[in-house]
Scaffold this motif. Structure first.
Motif, PDB file in Angstrom:
ATOM      1  N   THR A 283       8.328   2.570 -48.707  1.00  0.00           N
ATOM      2  CA  THR A 283       8.645   2.184 -50.090  1.00  0.00           C
ATOM      3  C   THR A 283       7.468   2.533 -50.989  1.00  0.00           C
ATOM      4  OG1 THR A 283       7.765  -0.057 -49.786  1.00  0.00           O
ATOM      5  CG2 THR A 283      10.112   0.273 -49.355  1.00  0.00           C
ATOM      6  N   GLN A 284       7.724   2.528 -52.294  1.00  0.00           N
ATOM      7  CA  GLN A 284       6.663   2.748 -53.264  1.00  0.00           C
ATOM      8  C   GLN A 284       5.851   1.466 -53.426  1.00  0.00           C
ATOM      9  OE1 GLN A 284       5.951   5.752 -54.553  1.00  0.00           O
ATOM     10  NE2 GLN A 284       7.625   6.560 -53.292  1.00  0.00           N
TER      11      GLN A 284
ATOM     12  N   GLN B  51      11.644  10.236 -48.505  1.00  0.00           N
ATOM     13  CA  GLN B  51      11.436   9.769 -49.874  1.00  0.00           C
ATOM     14  C   GLN B  51      10.372  10.578 -50.615  1.00  0.00           C
ATOM     15  OE1 GLN B  51      14.344   7.698 -50.144  1.00  0.00           O
ATOM     16  NE2 GLN B  51      13.007   6.537 -51.488  1.00  0.00           N
TER      17      GLN B  51
ATOM     18  N   GLY C 252      14.377   9.784 -52.712  1.00  0.00           N
ATOM     19  CA  GLY C 252      13.195   9.595 -53.530  1.00  0.00           C
ATOM     20  C   GLY C 252      13.416   9.894 -54.998  1.00  0.00           C
TER      21      GLY C 252
ATOM     22  N   ASN D 219      13.886   2.674 -54.211  1.00  0.00           N
ATOM     23  CA  ASN D 219      12.564   3.132 -53.806  1.00  0.00           C
ATOM     24  C   ASN D 219      11.716   2.012 -53.227  1.00  0.00           C
ATOM     25  OD1 ASN D 219      12.962   5.826 -54.565  1.00  0.00           O
ATOM     26  ND2 ASN D 219      12.367   5.411 -56.679  1.00  0.00           N
TER      27      ASN D 219
ATOM     28  N   ASN E 141       7.039   9.795 -58.682  1.00  0.00           N
ATOM     29  CA  ASN E 141       7.032   8.385 -58.267  1.00  0.00           C
ATOM     30  C   ASN E 141       5.619   7.802 -58.237  1.00  0.00           C
ATOM     31  OD1 ASN E 141       9.842   8.026 -57.926  1.00  0.00           O
ATOM     32  ND2 ASN E 141       9.753   9.006 -55.918  1.00  0.00           N
TER      33      ASN E 141
END
Length: 562
Positions: A67-68, A117, A173, A187, A430
């Motif tokens: 994940t971000q 992603q 992503g 995300n 991102n």
């Protein structure tokens, strides 16, 4: 040498199923920072037990940190990473570039696999990731056989190909739909699956599950390092049946028979399977939904899992234990260079007065005419098979007045520099934290932050940051054409569709608007401002720029950066 068979695991029962089915490796999530936060997942004691079980059976275990990460989460993510290293996890699947950089600083021998992603879809992306310390790139699911083959044979790191399971219609992503319209970020592991809902009275965003069982000998011959099965939310019946089917196909180096594919479909499908991306048949036959018959078929499949001894030797992993204390993360340096930029999707909609308000005007590469715009938007996707065509178009744009390039993928920086552009980072990168901002700033002069961030999170990031202050946010980047200029949902809300680089882009139903909140942006340290003009005509575009200059409020329905 056969590719590694990588199986999904969502709980201890599916772990047993994956091992018994013949997986060479499994991937699973802990309770933090994984893209399937709604799965049962594994707490710390269960993770340690899972590692020990896998290693005793000769199976590798990878943990998803895909994940971000926000600045205020970075310390927890790194401490968690140290724990995973110390219990013997074989590799991490990582999406956030800033997190990856920090992991390599403190644990340089911890193998990293670049999540799908990261949107890796060409050899330049593989080279970038290799330089960052990754040992494997999970390839974008939309790639054709030819592009997979080219990357595999030219990549400096391993390639992993997704061979079975659910497909997102949006490039991985690159989906903001669940986040922007529903407040649940895909995300960050909380996708609400808006692609499975009806639009225009049909299901134009719901794809059948992927199945490359018929292409196993092809993938073996290419030299692909790993074949990945999706399904961490699925049960042990699905995991065992699917993994054991692919185990047999790999060991016998043969394609699946029609009967074997039907058997896998009876375990789970959405109206059958598709291999459309792989074979290049990207059309309506890829669409499918979960029917009542599909559910009935699944209910009849029950597999009893009995763990039996395996002949594979145990995995012995010797590591020096890493200390859990990590120094505080660094902050980016703020550089003085404020400015404004805007992207227009139609040249005819650029007002004559635009340069009075803006420093850079971008047009998509395939629409650049050099009359008013001085920047090009790079196509969001440039597979190796399209690179030469794009390069020639970029050089032509450069000759006709393009100075700046808006780049949204790590695999495109090298091409932008090669063509001599001033490079700017797009929101598609991102950027959610200071470390990712620092990493991306080595490639470009400034960057647009993720539209998912709120003002306090924006404030945490320094450097030459920009945010989208006006415009409809691009929600989905689509490889499969929609065949419609807009989608209307069940509530009658309309989402416009435009093309960029030959691919459909689904935009938000309402624009972001911050003209009357400029003081809040200033307090958050926003240095640069970016506008997106899509369906607005020339007069409306000019009125919006003037309103922003004057800080005027609006009575229209808009989205705010909170």
């Amino acid at each position: 040498m056969l590719p590694e068979l990588l199986a999904p695991v969502g709980n201890p029962q599916t772990l047993d199923a994956a091992i018994e089915g013949g997986a060479d490796a499994v991937y699973l999530g802990g309770t933090l920072f994984n893209a399937r936060m709604n799965a049962r997942n594994f707490d710390r004691p269960a993770l340690k037990e899972a590692v020990e079980k896998c290693h005793s059976r000769g199976v590798k275990l990878y943990v998803t940190l895909n994940t971000q990460i926000l600045d205020r989460q970075m310390q927890d993510a790194l401490n968690y990473t140290v724990y995973l290293y110390n219990i013997g996890v074989d590799a991490l699947i990582v999406a956030d570039l800033g997190l990856a950089r920090r992991i390599k600083e403190i644990l340089p021998d911890f193998p990293l696999h670049a999540s799908t992603q990261t949107s890796g879809h060409n050899t330049n992306a593989a080279r970038y990731l290799a330089d960052l310390g990754f040992s494997r790139m999970v390839l974008a699911r939309e790639l054709s056989r030819e592009n997979i083959c080219y990357i595999t044979q030219n990549s400096p790191i391993e390639t992993e190909v997704f061979v079975h399971g659910a497909l997102c219609v949006c490039h991985s992503g690159q989906c903001l739909m669940s986040s922007v319209i529903g407040g649940r970020s895909g995300n960050r592991g909380e996708c609400a699956q808006p692609c499975r809902l009806p639009y225009n009275g049909k299901y134009p965003l719901s794809l059948k599950d992927n199945c490359l069982g018929a292409h196993i000998p092809d993938l073996i011959k290419m030299g692909v390092s790993c074949l990945k099965i999706e399904g961490r939310m699925k049960g042990p019946d699905y995991v065992y049946s699917t993994v054991s089917a692919y185990r047999k196909l790999l060991d016998e180096n043969r394609p699946a028979s029609a009967k074997e594919i039907d058997r896998m479909a009876s375990v789970f499908s959405r109206g059958g399977f598709t291999d459309g991306y792989y074979v290049g048949k990207i059309d309506h036959t890829m669409l499918g939904i979960r029917s009542e018959q599909n559910k009935a078929d699944t209910a009849s499949i029950k597999v009893q899992i009995r763990i039996s001894p395996r002949s594979l030797p145990p995995i012995l992993l010797a590591r020096k234990e890493a200390a859990p204390v990590i120094s505080p993360d660094k902050k980016s340096k703020v550089l003085p260079n404020p400015g404004r930029s805007a992207r227009f999707y139609k040249a005819e909609n650029i007002p004559d007065s635009a340069m009075r308000f803006l420093d850079i005007l971008y047009l998509p590469l395939d629409r650049f005419d050099g009359k008013k715009a001085n920047g090009v938007i790079f196509p969001a996707v440039i597979p190796d098979g399209e690179t030469e065509t794009v390069r020639q178009a970029l050089l032509t744009a450069k000759e006709t007045g393009a100075i700046h390039a808006l780049v949204g993928n790590i695999g495109h920086f090298a091409l932008a520099k090669e063509c001599g552009f001033v490079v700017h980072g797009d929101f598609r990168l991102n950027i959610n934290n200071s470390r990712t901002a620092e990493e991306i700033s080595t490639q470009c002069v400034d960057y647009i932050l993720s539209p998912e961030l709120i003002l306090p999170q924006i404030r945490d990031i320094g450097g030459e940051k920009s945010v989208i202050v006006y415009g409809r946010i691009p929600l989905m980047l689509l490889e499969k054409p929609i065949g419609s200029p807009a989608l209307r949902d069940r509530k009658g809300v309309t989402f416009p569709i435009l093309q960029e680089g030959g691919r459909d882009i689904l935009f938000n139903c309402i624009p972001t608007y911050m003209a009357d909140r400029k003081d809040q942006l200033k307090l958050a340290g926003v240095r640069n401002e970016h506008f997106i003009f899509t369906v607005e005509g020339k007069r409306e575009s000019e009125a919006i720029l003037e309103a922003y200059e004057k800080g005027l409020a609006t009575k229209k329905e808009v989205r705010r950066i909170k």
